[in-house]
Design a protein around this motif. Sequence first.
Motif, mmCIF file in Angstrom:
data_model
loop_
_atom_site.group_PDB
_atom_site.id
_atom_site.type_symbol
_atom_site.label_atom_id
_atom_site.label_comp_id
_atom_site.label_asym_id
_atom_site.label_seq_id
_atom_site.Cartn_x
_atom_site.Cartn_y
_atom_site.Cartn_z
ATOM 1 N N GLU A 163 21.539 -24.221 39.320
ATOM 2 C CA GLU A 163 21.406 -22.789 39.076
ATOM 3 C C GLU A 163 22.763 -22.136 39.308
ATOM 4 O OE1 GLU A 163 18.854 -20.868 38.055
ATOM 5 O OE2 GLU A 163 17.539 -22.612 37.842
ATOM 6 N N PRO A 164 23.092 -21.118 38.515
ATOM 7 C CA PRO A 164 24.382 -20.446 38.720
ATOM 8 C C PRO A 164 24.399 -19.688 40.042
ATOM 9 C CG PRO A 164 23.096 -19.316 37.050
ATOM 10 C CD PRO A 164 22.335 -20.553 37.407
ATOM 11 N N ASN A 165 25.554 -19.705 40.693
ATOM 12 C CA ASN A 165 25.722 -18.977 41.950
ATOM 13 C C ASN A 165 25.635 -17.469 41.731
ATOM 14 O OD1 ASN A 165 26.280 -19.143 44.818
ATOM 15 N ND2 ASN A 165 28.251 -18.197 44.338
ATOM 16 N N THR A 166 26.183 -17.019 40.594
ATOM 17 C CA THR A 166 26.113 -15.612 40.198
ATOM 18 C C THR A 166 25.749 -15.562 38.722
ATOM 19 O OG1 THR A 166 28.408 -15.426 39.455
ATOM 20 C CG2 THR A 166 27.986 -15.056 41.820
ATOM 21 N N GLU B 195 25.895 -24.984 32.909
ATOM 22 C CA GLU B 195 25.634 -25.788 31.715
ATOM 23 C C GLU B 195 26.401 -27.106 31.773
ATOM 24 O OE1 GLU B 195 25.802 -24.373 27.599
ATOM 25 O OE2 GLU B 195 25.442 -22.368 28.410
ATOM 26 N N ARG B 196 27.672 -27.028 32.188
ATOM 27 C CA ARG B 196 28.483 -28.242 32.312
ATOM 28 C C ARG B 196 27.866 -29.212 33.313
ATOM 29 N NH1 ARG B 196 32.794 -24.628 32.403
ATOM 30 N NH2 ARG B 196 33.100 -24.965 34.642
ATOM 31 N N ALA B 197 27.400 -28.682 34.433
ATOM 32 C CA ALA B 197 26.780 -29.539 35.450
ATOM 33 C C ALA B 197 25.563 -30.258 34.877
ATOM 34 C CB ALA B 197 26.397 -28.712 36.679
ATOM 35 N N HIS B 198 24.718 -29.523 34.153
ATOM 36 C CA HIS B 198 23.552 -30.149 33.523
ATOM 37 C C HIS B 198 23.994 -31.227 32.534
ATOM 38 C CE1 HIS B 198 20.197 -27.871 35.111
ATOM 39 N NE2 HIS B 198 20.832 -26.735 34.877
ATOM 40 N N ASP B 199 24.993 -30.909 31.723
ATOM 41 C CA ASP B 199 25.457 -31.873 30.722
ATOM 42 C C ASP B 199 26.050 -33.119 31.358
ATOM 43 O OD1 ASP B 199 24.629 -30.394 28.561
ATOM 44 O OD2 ASP B 199 26.593 -29.515 28.146
ATOM 45 N N PHE B 200 26.835 -32.944 32.425
ATOM 46 C CA PHE B 200 27.496 -34.085 33.045
ATOM 47 C C PHE B 200 26.543 -34.938 33.885
ATOM 48 C CE2 PHE B 200 31.477 -32.351 31.726
ATOM 49 C CZ PHE B 200 32.352 -33.426 31.709
ATOM 50 N N TYR C 136 23.347 -24.771 43.742
ATOM 51 C CA TYR C 136 23.997 -23.623 43.121
ATOM 52 C C TYR C 136 25.381 -24.026 42.639
ATOM 53 C CZ TYR C 136 20.276 -20.648 44.750
ATOM 54 O OH TYR C 136 19.053 -20.064 44.938
ATOM 55 N N VAL C 137 25.747 -23.510 41.472
ATOM 56 C CA VAL C 137 27.020 -23.872 40.848
ATOM 57 C C VAL C 137 27.909 -22.650 40.737
ATOM 58 C CG1 VAL C 137 28.096 -24.750 38.747
ATOM 59 C CG2 VAL C 137 25.923 -25.701 39.526
ATOM 60 N N LYS C 138 29.148 -22.811 41.196
ATOM 61 C CA LYS C 138 30.174 -21.773 41.070
ATOM 62 C C LYS C 138 31.316 -22.369 40.282
ATOM 63 C CE LYS C 138 32.892 -18.445 43.691
ATOM 64 N NZ LYS C 138 32.706 -17.465 42.649
ATOM 65 N N ASP C 139 31.808 -21.635 39.309
ATOM 66 C CA ASP C 139 32.900 -22.104 38.478
ATOM 67 C C ASP C 139 34.146 -22.362 39.319
ATOM 68 O OD1 ASP C 139 34.117 -22.754 35.956
ATOM 69 O OD2 ASP C 139 35.176 -20.843 36.092
ATOM 70 N N ASN C 140 34.821 -23.451 39.010
ATOM 71 C CA ASN C 140 36.074 -23.784 39.672
ATOM 72 C C ASN C 140 37.038 -24.242 38.582
ATOM 73 O OD1 ASN C 140 38.193 -24.652 41.199
ATOM 74 N ND2 ASN C 140 37.096 -26.332 42.188
#
Length: 99
Positions: free
Chosen positions: A20-23, A33-38, A91-95
């Motif tokens: 899930e996105p952090n924000t 989306e990238r996390a799900h794909d990878f 939770y996923v935060k862009d880096n």
Amino acid sequence: MMQATQHGFVGINIYAFWYEPNTNTTEDLKATERAHDFYVGWFLNPLVNGDYPEIMKKNAGNRMPNFTKHESERIKGSFDFFGINHYSTLYVKDNPGGL
């Protein structure tokens, strides 16, 4: 194939986190989306679509193996069912520096 004579089923079970996105920022949504794909698409996309997710091929470049047309046709749809073992959500935060 053996399914016609043995009347069996072919399946795969994936151990996967949900992301899930952090924000609600565009960056975090895209990172999710990238996390799900990878982490999930890496295994399921070839079975469903015959190839790896586009973002994986873009980010990994020539380190990512390519399917031949014949391999893609053979693997696409080569399952009867799949299961997902899901135990946790992250939770996923862009880096952007991490790619």
